[in-house]
Scaffold this active site. Structure first.
Site, PDB file in Angstrom:
ATOM      1  N   TRP A   1       0.810  -1.120   0.130  1.00 22.30           N
ATOM      2  CA  TRP A   1       0.042  -0.196   0.284  1.00 22.30           C
ATOM      3  C   TRP A   1       1.021   1.218  -0.033  1.00 22.30           C
ATOM      4  O   TRP A   1       1.771   1.417   1.028  1.00 22.30           O
ATOM      5  CB  TRP A   1      -0.948  -0.130   1.187  1.00 22.30           C
ATOM      6  CG  TRP A   1      -1.614   1.244   1.052  1.00 22.30           C
ATOM      7  CD1 TRP A   1      -2.523   1.443   0.622  1.00 22.30           C
ATOM      8  CD2 TRP A   1      -2.460   1.709   2.643  1.00 22.30           C
ATOM      9  NE1 TRP A   1      -3.575   2.529   0.951  1.00 22.30           N
ATOM     10  CE2 TRP A   1      -3.353   2.496   2.532  1.00 22.30           C
ATOM     11  CE3 TRP A   1      -1.518   1.779   3.947  1.00 22.30           C
ATOM     12  CZ2 TRP A   1      -3.243   3.670   3.294  1.00 22.30           C
ATOM     13  CZ3 TRP A   1      -1.343   2.713   4.774  1.00 22.30           C
ATOM     14  CH2 TRP A   1      -2.677   3.703   4.276  1.00 22.30           C
TER      15      TRP A   1
ATOM     16  N   ASP B   1      -0.806  -5.433   9.951  1.00 21.92           N
ATOM     17  CA  ASP B   1      -1.872  -4.542   9.441  1.00 21.92           C
ATOM     18  C   ASP B   1      -3.069  -5.127   8.190  1.00 21.92           C
ATOM     19  O   ASP B   1      -2.572  -6.266   7.396  1.00 21.92           O
ATOM     20  CB  ASP B   1      -0.690  -3.450   8.098  1.00 21.92           C
ATOM     21  CG  ASP B   1      -1.946  -2.592   7.568  1.00 21.92           C
ATOM     22  OD1 ASP B   1      -3.170  -2.290   8.452  1.00 21.92           O
ATOM     23  OD2 ASP B   1      -1.800  -2.133   6.977  1.00 21.92           O
TER      24      ASP B   1
ATOM     25  N   ALA C   1      -6.553  -4.955   7.505  1.00 19.53           N
ATOM     26  CA  ALA C   1      -7.443  -4.019   6.443  1.00 19.53           C
ATOM     27  C   ALA C   1      -8.280  -4.284   6.668  1.00 19.53           C
ATOM     28  O   ALA C   1      -9.880  -3.794   5.217  1.00 19.53           O
ATOM     29  CB  ALA C   1      -5.943  -2.373   6.069  1.00 19.53           C
TER      30      ALA C   1
ATOM     31  N   LYS D   1     -13.223  -0.953   5.625  1.00 22.24           N
ATOM     32  CA  LYS D   1     -13.967  -1.720   4.695  1.00 22.24           C
ATOM     33  C   LYS D   1     -14.944  -3.074   5.237  1.00 22.24           C
ATOM     34  O   LYS D   1     -15.504  -2.985   4.521  1.00 22.24           O
ATOM     35  CB  LYS D   1     -12.590  -2.649   4.435  1.00 22.24           C
ATOM     36  CG  LYS D   1     -11.314  -1.830   3.173  1.00 22.24           C
ATOM     37  CD  LYS D   1     -11.017  -0.194   2.997  1.00 22.24           C
ATOM     38  CE  LYS D   1     -10.186  -0.271   3.015  1.00 22.24           C
ATOM     39  NZ  LYS D   1      -9.104   0.815   2.239  1.00 22.24           N
TER      40      LYS D   1
HETATM   41  C1  LIG Z   1      -3.161  -2.280   4.036  1.00 25.67           C
HETATM   42  C2  LIG Z   1      -3.653  -1.218   4.298  1.00 25.67           C
HETATM   43  N1  LIG Z   1      -3.540  -1.032   5.446  1.00 25.67           N
HETATM   44  C3  LIG Z   1      -4.484   0.723   5.762  1.00 25.67           C
HETATM   45  C4  LIG Z   1      -4.862   1.511   5.584  1.00 25.67           C
HETATM   46  C5  LIG Z   1      -5.987   1.968   6.009  1.00 25.67           C
HETATM   47  O1  LIG Z   1      -7.177   2.151   5.766  1.00 25.67           O
HETATM   48  P1  LIG Z   1      -7.868   3.364   6.100  1.00 25.67           P
HETATM   49  O2  LIG Z   1      -7.125   4.345   6.178  1.00 25.67           O
HETATM   50  O3  LIG Z   1      -8.445   3.667   5.010  1.00 25.67           O
HETATM   51  O4  LIG Z   1      -8.987   2.373   7.026  1.00 25.67           O
HETATM   52  C6  LIG Z   1      -5.491   0.416   3.775  1.00 25.67           C
HETATM   53  C7  LIG Z   1      -6.440   1.665   2.718  1.00 25.67           C
HETATM   54  O5  LIG Z   1      -6.508   1.361   1.984  1.00 25.67           O
HETATM   55  C8  LIG Z   1      -5.040  -0.493   3.079  1.00 25.67           C
HETATM   56  O6  LIG Z   1      -4.914  -0.929   2.080  1.00 25.67           O
END
Ligand SMILES: Cc1ncc(COP(=O)(O)O)c(C=O)c1O
Length: 391
Positions: A127, A207, A209, A242
């Site tokens: 990401w 992480d 997500a 998500k």
């Molecule tokens: C791998 C990963 N980590 C963290 C996030 C963070 O998500 P958010 O800040 O929208 O909760 C994302 C969002 O695209 C992601 O793909």
């Protein structure tokens, strides 16, 4: 002073959204932006969230400040779903609410830095914001290839990176539904990773997500649970944006696991101080709605059913893509074995541009597609567009 600032490139995906919106072709396809879409192309508010919000409107009697830790009912309510039986029950684990998964990653890396971490091992591609946060925190990134050309995880790359690492290093791993490759570690691979990490000074940061959008809520938690069961210390960043569809409400959580209850109290006091200096406290509404869902068995089941239908739709699109034979030499078969919303297509920047210009197919310049942007109705058109540019 401000005149000295250099122009920064706009976020590539946000720029892509603008181009897509301006495109008047009725059959255009958006595979760029990273949000879930139904078969009708919508990103609706979950029914469980609507139910929780109605309850909140009726019962919430104050919007006074919470502390930097946010809504602890929310933070604790998530624990059974994320950690299951693996949750350390001896005071070794504690959590805090954060502004989204991004806030959780930021807080985890800031705390790691404060604890003496200097380098972070990370599988690439990842990401994009991971690298940006590391850069902003002046942490060195040690990159290794996350995936092999055959669409499986590159375990040798990870093993080699861990073998060269030591005190002062952390490793950042995606818990499930890897963004952008869709290539997740199997349970056996997680076991092998944990066997290395449990005796290593390298600090794991997981992480998570997209829990629930891969193989299932429990299955997608295998890695994070293996790590917290066996490693003396770990950091976990979690996003509800998500799997509760709360993107703009910015709902996330950060968990720290240490060797003993005292160390956990100290770690959280540091994380609280970092949160206070960054955002003071997280936004409340989305986290409160998640808490209301998790406190109510009927809403919880409704939420789990909604996640299941997302997961099944993503899997159906992946299966159809994997079965399509005429993509002009682009092998889509590995997509059937991968998980979550994202996949990387082996297409050049020129081909990405041509897909956009000639066929109204929008995707990131890297070749990442959001599988959920496809429907069973437009997959054939997408595959024939691919065949046209790559054939
Ligand atoms: C791998 C990963 N980590 C963290 C996030 C963070 O998500 P958010 O800040 O929208 O909760 C994302 C969002 O695209 C992601 O793909």
């Amino acid at each position: 002073m401000l005149n000295r600032l250099d122009q920064q490139a706009p976020d590539a995906l946000l720029a892509l959204i603008k181009l897509y919106n301006a495109d008047e072709r009725p059959d255009k396809i958006d595979l760029g932006v990273g949000v879930y879409r139904t078969a009708d192309g919508a990103t609706p508010v979950f029914k469980a969230i609507k139910g929780a919000e109605r309850k909140l409107v009726e019962t919430q009697d104050s919007k006074s400040y919470l502390g930097p830790e946010g809504d602890m009912g929310f933070v604790r309510g998530l624990i059974p779903h994320v950690f299951g039986d693996a949750a350390p029950g001896d005071g070794r684990m504690e959590g805090m609410q954060t502004p989204g998964g991004t806030g959780a990653v930021r807080l985890a890396l800031s705390l790691a830095k404060k604890a003496g971490v200097k380098r972070v091992l990370m599988g690439v591609p990842s990401w994009p914001n991971h690298a940006q946060i590391l850069d902003d925190l002046e942490l060195e990134m040690v990159a290794f290839d996350h995936a092999n050309a055959d669409g499986a995880a590159n375990m040798d790359g990870l093993r080699a990176a861990l073998a060269d690492a030591g005190e002062g290093d952390a490793v950042l791993l995606h818990g499930c539904c890897h963004n952008p490759t869709g290539v997740d570690y199997t349970a056996d691979e997680w076991d092998a990773i944990v066997a290395i990490l449990k005796d290593s000074p390298v600090l794991p940061l997981i992480d998570v997500a997209y829990q629930g959008l891969g193989a299932g809520m429990e299955e997608d938690a295998y890695g994070v649970r293996a790590v917290v069961s066996h490693c003396p210390e770990a950091l976990v960043a979690y996003s509800c944006d998500k799997n509760f569809g709360l993107y703009r409400d910015r709902v996330g959580a950060f968990y720290v696991i240490t060797t003993d209850a005292d160390a956990t109290v100290r770690a959280i006091s540091n994380a609280s101080a970092l949160a206070r200096a960054n955002w003071s406290m997280p936004p409340d509404h989305g986290g409160a709605a998640v808490r209301v869902i998790l406190e109510d068995p009927v809403l919880t089941q409704q939420w789990l059913d909604e996640v299941q239908s997302m997961r099944e739709r993503i899997a159906a699109v992946r299966a159809k893509l994997a079965a399509s034979s005429n993509a002009g030499g682009v092998n889509l078969e590995p997509l059937g074995r991968q998980q979550g919303m994202f996949a990387m297509l082996p297409v050049s920047k020129e081909q990405v541009q041509q897909l956009r210009d000639d066929h109204g197919v929008y995707m990131a310049g890297s070749g990442r597609i959001n599988v959920a942007g496809l429907t069973l109705g437009n997959i054939d058109a997408f595959v024939s567009a691919l065949s046209d540019v790559a054939g």
